[in-house]
Enzyme design. Structure first.
Site, PDB file in Angstrom:
ATOM      1  N   CYS A  47       0.699  -1.225  -0.027  1.00  0.00           N
ATOM      2  CA  CYS A  47      -0.083  -0.085   0.042  1.00  0.00           C
ATOM      3  C   CYS A  47       0.901   1.370  -0.022  1.00  0.00           C
ATOM      4  CB  CYS A  47      -0.906   0.118   1.216  1.00  0.00           C
ATOM      5  SG  CYS A  47      -2.070   1.564   1.436  1.00  0.00           S
ATOM      6  N   SER A  49       0.657   3.952   1.722  1.00  0.00           N
ATOM      7  CA  SER A  49       0.767   4.323   3.286  1.00  0.00           C
ATOM      8  C   SER A  49       2.307   3.594   3.704  1.00  0.00           C
ATOM      9  CB  SER A  49      -0.163   4.012   4.112  1.00  0.00           C
ATOM     10  OG  SER A  49      -1.333   4.815   3.870  1.00  0.00           O
ATOM     11  N   HIS A  52       5.106   5.691   1.936  1.00  0.00           N
ATOM     12  CA  HIS A  52       5.202   7.187   2.750  1.00  0.00           C
ATOM     13  C   HIS A  52       5.999   6.872   3.775  1.00  0.00           C
ATOM     14  CE1 HIS A  52       1.688   8.947   0.771  1.00  0.00           C
ATOM     15  NE2 HIS A  52       0.786   8.666   1.385  1.00  0.00           N
ATOM     16  N   HIS A  69       0.594  -3.263   6.486  1.00  0.00           N
ATOM     17  CA  HIS A  69      -0.604  -3.071   7.192  1.00  0.00           C
ATOM     18  C   HIS A  69      -1.694  -3.808   6.594  1.00  0.00           C
ATOM     19  CE1 HIS A  69      -0.677   0.433   4.470  1.00  0.00           C
ATOM     20  NE2 HIS A  69      -2.112   0.331   4.748  1.00  0.00           N
ATOM     21  N   CYS A 176      -6.928  -3.512   3.886  1.00  0.00           N
ATOM     22  CA  CYS A 176      -6.807  -2.065   3.805  1.00  0.00           C
ATOM     23  C   CYS A 176      -7.404  -1.581   2.388  1.00  0.00           C
ATOM     24  CB  CYS A 176      -5.483  -1.472   3.862  1.00  0.00           C
ATOM     25  SG  CYS A 176      -5.383   0.171   3.716  1.00  0.00           S
TER      26      CYS A 176
HETATM   27  P1  CND Z   1      -1.463   4.454  -5.291  1.00  0.00           P
HETATM   28  O1  CND Z   1      -0.231   5.319  -5.363  1.00  0.00           O
HETATM   29  O2  CND Z   1      -1.491   3.245  -5.662  1.00  0.00           O
HETATM   30  O3  CND Z   1      -2.714   5.515  -5.988  1.00  0.00           O
HETATM   31  C1  CND Z   1      -2.612   7.060  -5.995  1.00  0.00           C
HETATM   32  C2  CND Z   1      -3.005   7.564  -7.452  1.00  0.00           C
HETATM   33  O4  CND Z   1      -2.998   8.817  -7.419  1.00  0.00           O
HETATM   34  C3  CND Z   1      -2.123   7.132  -8.607  1.00  0.00           C
HETATM   35  O5  CND Z   1      -2.732   6.296  -9.658  1.00  0.00           O
HETATM   36  C4  CND Z   1      -1.253   8.423  -9.077  1.00  0.00           C
HETATM   37  O6  CND Z   1      -1.053   8.201 -10.414  1.00  0.00           O
HETATM   38  C5  CND Z   1      -2.425   9.214  -8.741  1.00  0.00           C
HETATM   39  N1  CND Z   1      -2.076  10.600  -8.656  1.00  0.00           N
HETATM   40  C6  CND Z   1      -0.835  11.151  -7.923  1.00  0.00           C
HETATM   41  N2  CND Z   1      -0.801  12.344  -7.976  1.00  0.00           N
HETATM   42  C7  CND Z   1      -2.105  12.941  -8.370  1.00  0.00           C
HETATM   43  C8  CND Z   1      -2.608  14.150  -8.897  1.00  0.00           C
HETATM   44  N3  CND Z   1      -2.123  15.343  -8.573  1.00  0.00           N
HETATM   45  N4  CND Z   1      -3.833  14.293  -9.547  1.00  0.00           N
HETATM   46  C9  CND Z   1      -4.433  13.107  -9.849  1.00  0.00           C
HETATM   47  N5  CND Z   1      -4.049  11.775  -9.367  1.00  0.00           N
HETATM   48  C10 CND Z   1      -2.658  11.864  -8.966  1.00  0.00           C
HETATM   49  O7  CND Z   1      -1.944   4.618  -3.532  1.00  0.00           O
HETATM   50  P2  CND Z   1      -3.084   3.850  -2.932  1.00  0.00           P
HETATM   51  O8  CND Z   1      -4.303   3.803  -3.606  1.00  0.00           O
HETATM   52  O9  CND Z   1      -2.215   2.534  -2.296  1.00  0.00           O
HETATM   53  O10 CND Z   1      -3.415   4.750  -1.620  1.00  0.00           O
HETATM   54  C11 CND Z   1      -3.912   6.292  -1.787  1.00  0.00           C
HETATM   55  C12 CND Z   1      -3.835   6.963  -0.806  1.00  0.00           C
HETATM   56  O11 CND Z   1      -4.641   6.553   0.330  1.00  0.00           O
HETATM   57  C13 CND Z   1      -2.388   7.251  -0.170  1.00  0.00           C
HETATM   58  O12 CND Z   1      -2.310   8.522   0.093  1.00  0.00           O
HETATM   59  C14 CND Z   1      -2.335   6.300   1.022  1.00  0.00           C
HETATM   60  O13 CND Z   1      -1.376   6.747   1.974  1.00  0.00           O
HETATM   61  C15 CND Z   1      -3.858   6.431   1.468  1.00  0.00           C
HETATM   62  C16 CND Z   1      -4.433   5.501   2.425  1.00  0.00           C
HETATM   63  C17 CND Z   1      -5.482   5.739   3.160  1.00  0.00           C
HETATM   64  C18 CND Z   1      -5.836   4.945   4.301  1.00  0.00           C
HETATM   65  C19 CND Z   1      -7.056   5.421   5.223  1.00  0.00           C
HETATM   66  O14 CND Z   1      -7.294   4.738   6.191  1.00  0.00           O
HETATM   67  N6  CND Z   1      -7.507   6.395   5.083  1.00  0.00           N
HETATM   68  C20 CND Z   1      -5.491   3.651   4.335  1.00  0.00           C
HETATM   69  N7  CND Z   1      -4.423   3.303   3.610  1.00  0.00           N
HETATM   70  C21 CND Z   1      -3.957   4.195   2.421  1.00  0.00           C
HETATM   71 ZN    ZN Z   2      -3.505   1.397   3.407  1.00  0.00          ZN
END
Ligand code: CND
Ligand code: ZN
Ligand code: ZN
Length: 376
Positions: A47, A49, A52, A69, A176
């Site tokens: 993931c 996260s 990060h 996670h 997740c």
């Molecule tokens: P992943 O990196 O796979 O997807 C992110 C997408 O965003 C990619 O397809 C990128 O091309 C796109 N992107 C990047 N910058 C931009 C932009 N400026 N405009 C438009 N698109 C863009 O990430 P993921 O799906 O594994 O995770 C997404 C987020 O969710 C990430 O910040 C992660 O830390 C978070 C997350 C949250 C939670 C929660 O409980 N809220 C749990 N896990 C992950």
């Molecule tokens: Zn996650």
């Protein structure tokens, strides 16, 4: 099992410090103490996260640490006082625990639990120690889970027993990506039938938001990403339109306003970019639009916006783990998956042996993978 009560030696991906590859090491995993569970991890998802932390975006992280996670496995042994789990049970570790007793747990409107380690990142179990050591050094836990190892130990409030027929290399995503995205649509935004949604960021979590919007009956789902390679999958999961901000010389909220009679009903930020969080807010309709923050921004990031944006009726909200009460809801999500209420298999674009974990992160960074599932 023969190993119960003993220290287990196994392989784990240790993160000694940020901005360097994970290192596959032999570690020792101590037996679970009271109200803890030792789990043989069978599959784990990569993931953003976790990335990060690897990129150094989380300033208060303690090192060394075993990340991960998202995962699924089998109970190897349980500590004293664990009543609901037995060796051999299929389980999913929960990065948001559910103690059932704290102020959040007893509030039906919250899915937080005071016993979580998200944001604090103390990197220890509830007795302030860790069960992992490597080369004589204690290794920290990550968010009550640490799934990038053959064996982990978690508090019993941070693990859910699931259907014994569940395929672990698929349902690990319920730990997740799937639950976070899907729940953000159905629990947090409470998307209504016939509504218009915009989803910014089409990774594993964002595509799961799309699945949720579709199950909730949204009539338009606009998928937004700067990587157009993601559009095919987005359409597969239910996006009705796909747009790339790079194709426009106007701000994306203006483009969306033009497409939607002045703004969407629900906008989701699923990237972790504060600028896009504001775009999501601006894209939501001024009278009653809802913007949901799902992405995790770097530790020190802040956002500022004109309060008039909310005064007219918009709502800005967010949630961890899609608003699910983890221990109660994860077994139900697994059953719903088994009963084909939704399908997320297409989120898994790559499968790798656990030892190739760094390749999994490379694929994520290059935007080539949605989810890589590592099998131990
Ligand atoms: P992943 O990196 O796979 O997807 C992110 C997408 O965003 C990619 O397809 C990128 O091309 C796109 N992107 C990047 N910058 C931009 C932009 N400026 N405009 C438009 N698109 C863009 O990430 P993921 O799906 O594994 O995770 C997404 C987020 O969710 C990430 O910040 C992660 O830390 C978070 C997350 C949250 C939670 C929660 O409980 N809220 C749990 N896990 C992950
Ligand atoms: Zn996650
Ligand atoms: Zn609690």
């Amino acid at each position: 099992m023969a190993t119960a009560g003993q220290v287990i030696k196994c392989k784990a991906a240790v993160c000694w410090a940020p901005k360097q590859p994970l290192s596959i090491e032999e570690i020792e995993v101590a037996a679970p103490k009271a109200h803890e569970v030792r789990i043989k991890i069978v599959a784990a998802g990569v993931c953003r996260s976790d990335d990060h932390v690897l990129q150094g975006a989380i300033s208060n992280m303690k090192f060394p640490v075993i990340l991960g996670h998202e995962g699924a496995g089998l109970v190897e042994s349980v500590g004293e006082g664990v009543k609901d789990l037995q060796p051999g049970d299929k389980v999913i570790p929960l990065f948001m625990p559910q103690c059932g007793q704290c102020r959040c747990c007893i509030n039906p409107d919250s899915n937080l639990c005071y016993k979580n380690d998200i944001g604090k990142y103390n990197g220890v179990l509830l007795d302030n120690t860790t069960r992992f050591t490597c080369k004589g050094k204690p290794i920290h836990n990550f968010m009550s889970t640490s799934t990038f190892t053959e064996y982990t130990v978690v508090p019993d409030i941070a693990v859910a027993k699931i259907d014994e027929d569940a395929p672990l290399d698929k349902v690990c995503l319920i730990g997740c990506a799937f639950s976070t995205g899907y729940g953000s649509a159905v629990n947090v935004a409470k998307v209504k039938p016939g509504s218009t949604c915009a989803v910014f960021g089409l990774g594993g979590v964002g595509l799961s938001v799309i699945i949720g919007c579709k199950v909730a009956g949204a009539s338009r789902i606009i998928a937004i990403d700067i990587n157009s390679d993601k559009f095919e999958k987005a359409k597969e999961f239910g996006a009705t339109e796909c747009i790339n901000p790079k194709d426009y010389d106007r701000p994306i909220h203006e483009v969306l306003a033009g497409m939607t009679d002045d703004g969407v009903d629900y906008a989701f930020e699923v990237i972790g970019n504060t600028g896009v969080m504001i775009s999501a807010l601006l894209s939501s309709h001024f009278g009653a639009g809802k913007a949901v923050i799902v992405g995790v921004a770097p530790s020190d990031a802040t956002i500022t916006f004109d309060p008039l944006l909310l005064l007219t009726g918009r709502v800005l909200t967010g949630a961890l783990f899609g608003g699910w009460k983890s221990k109660d809801d994860v077994p139900k999500l697994v059953s719903d998956y088994m009963n084909k209420k939704f399908d997320f298999d297409g989120l898994i674009t790559h499968k790798l042996p656990f030892q190739k974990i760094n390749e999994g992160f490379e694929l994520l960074r290059k935007g080539e993978s949605i989810r890589t599932v590592l099998t131990m």
